[in-house]
Scaffold this motif. Structure first.
Motif, PDB file in Angstrom:
ATOM      1  N   TYR A   1       0.859  -1.189   0.000  1.00 23.51           N
ATOM      2  CA  TYR A   1       0.000   0.000   0.000  1.00 23.51           C
ATOM      3  C   TYR A   1       0.892   1.236   0.000  1.00 23.51           C
ATOM      4  O   TYR A   1       1.806   1.366   0.822  1.00 23.51           O
ATOM      5  CB  TYR A   1      -0.887   0.004   1.247  1.00 23.51           C
ATOM      6  CG  TYR A   1      -1.751   1.238   1.383  1.00 23.51           C
ATOM      7  CD1 TYR A   1      -3.021   1.289   0.806  1.00 23.51           C
ATOM      8  CD2 TYR A   1      -1.307   2.349   2.104  1.00 23.51           C
ATOM      9  CE1 TYR A   1      -3.827   2.416   0.929  1.00 23.51           C
ATOM     10  CE2 TYR A   1      -2.109   3.473   2.234  1.00 23.51           C
ATOM     11  CZ  TYR A   1      -3.358   3.504   1.644  1.00 23.51           C
ATOM     12  OH  TYR A   1      -4.147   4.619   1.777  1.00 23.51           O
TER      13      TYR A   1
ATOM     14  N   ILE B   1      -3.058   0.026  -3.933  1.00 24.23           N
ATOM     15  CA  ILE B   1      -2.798  -1.314  -3.391  1.00 24.23           C
ATOM     16  C   ILE B   1      -2.416  -2.241  -4.543  1.00 24.23           C
ATOM     17  O   ILE B   1      -3.035  -2.217  -5.605  1.00 24.23           O
ATOM     18  CB  ILE B   1      -4.034  -1.882  -2.675  1.00 24.23           C
ATOM     19  CG1 ILE B   1      -4.382  -1.029  -1.450  1.00 24.23           C
ATOM     20  CG2 ILE B   1      -3.805  -3.328  -2.247  1.00 24.23           C
ATOM     21  CD1 ILE B   1      -5.643  -1.477  -0.742  1.00 24.23           C
TER      22      ILE B   1
ATOM     23  N   THR C   1      -8.621  -1.718   2.342  1.00 24.54           N
ATOM     24  CA  THR C   1      -7.502  -1.032   3.014  1.00 24.54           C
ATOM     25  C   THR C   1      -7.550  -1.219   4.527  1.00 24.54           C
ATOM     26  O   THR C   1      -6.774  -0.594   5.245  1.00 24.54           O
ATOM     27  CB  THR C   1      -7.509   0.476   2.702  1.00 24.54           C
ATOM     28  OG1 THR C   1      -8.663   1.095   3.301  1.00 24.54           O
ATOM     29  CG2 THR C   1      -7.528   0.726   1.205  1.00 24.54           C
TER      30      THR C   1
ATOM     31  N   LYS D   1      -5.120   0.475   7.219  1.00 19.06           N
ATOM     32  CA  LYS D   1      -5.598   1.543   8.095  1.00 19.06           C
ATOM     33  C   LYS D   1      -5.188   1.269   9.543  1.00 19.06           C
ATOM     34  O   LYS D   1      -4.814   2.183  10.274  1.00 19.06           O
ATOM     35  CB  LYS D   1      -7.124   1.677   7.999  1.00 19.06           C
ATOM     36  CG  LYS D   1      -7.596   2.365   6.731  1.00 19.06           C
ATOM     37  CD  LYS D   1      -9.113   2.441   6.681  1.00 19.06           C
ATOM     38  CE  LYS D   1      -9.583   3.187   5.429  1.00 19.06           C
ATOM     39  NZ  LYS D   1     -11.061   3.197   5.319  1.00 19.06           N
TER      40      LYS D   1
END
Length: 206
Positions: A14, A19, A192, A196
């Motif tokens: 990422y 990604i 994600t 995160k």
């Protein structure tokens, strides 16, 4: 910031909202100038990463989740770090289901992914070596073997998730996450999620 989630099949990267995934033995050093902050559930693939990039930082020690669960995987911890309340489903090679409540991990479990179901059926009998059909009709009993296998695999996963989530918000991630999210009205697909959680942990240490 370049992040990497070393999984059991691929390494997922990422960077600036993008990604991508790479096979462990096909890694390149195109982004050598950037430090890579990573987590890993596969030591062999982790060694591939370390051999390909000179500046890698394992951030597993930074990711802490309030839980009584013994042996919670670092990838699950990272996903849980991103959500305070809800059910987190990582639908990959295995499917992990974790429940967060007011920032506390109250438990979770693991199921086979769709690919694992296919492999198990194949081990039982060559006759059952059939691709799972994602479009199988789940509203009526199957009338052939392919539909029967697909129905059993997909619906068993859906019903387990429904039984766990009830009225809670569901957050799907992983390769099959988007597919399963469509069966739930209260679901969000976020590929994600793990990243995160990694970013949240890093923000307190960097």
């Amino acid at each position: 910031m370049l992040l990497c989630d070393v999984g059991n099949t691929f390494l997922h990267f990422y960077h600036k909202g993008k990604i991508w995934k790479e096979k462990p033995y096909a890694l390149t050093s195109k982004r050598e100038s950037l430090p890579i902050y990573y987590i890993s559930v596969n030591e062999r693939y982790e060694r591939c990463l370390l051999a390909s990039h000179s500046h890698c930082v394992n951030i597993a020690p930074y990711i802490e989740v309030d839980t009584s669960y013994q042996g919670l995987g670092i990838d699950r911890k990272a996903a849980c770090k991103a959500i305070d309340d809800g059910v987190i489903i990582d639908a990959g090679s295995a499917i992990t289901i974790d429940v967060m409540q007011q920032g506390i991990h109250i438990g979770g479990y693991i199921m086979p992914g769709l690919g694992a179901y296919k492999m198990m059926f194949k081990e039982i009998s060559k006759v059952l070596d059939i691709e799972i059909e994602p479009g199988v009709d789940l509203s009526r009993l199957p009338q052939n073997t392919k539909d029967a296998l697909s129905f059993g695999a997909i619906k068993s996963i859906i019903l387990m998730i429904k039984n766990t989530s009830r009225t809670k918000k569901i957050y799907f991630t992983g390769g099959d996450g988007k597919f399963f999210a469509r069966f739930f009205e209260n679901a969000i697909y976020d590929n994600t999620l793990v990243f995160k959680g990694m970013q949240s942990a890093l923000s307190k240490h960097i």
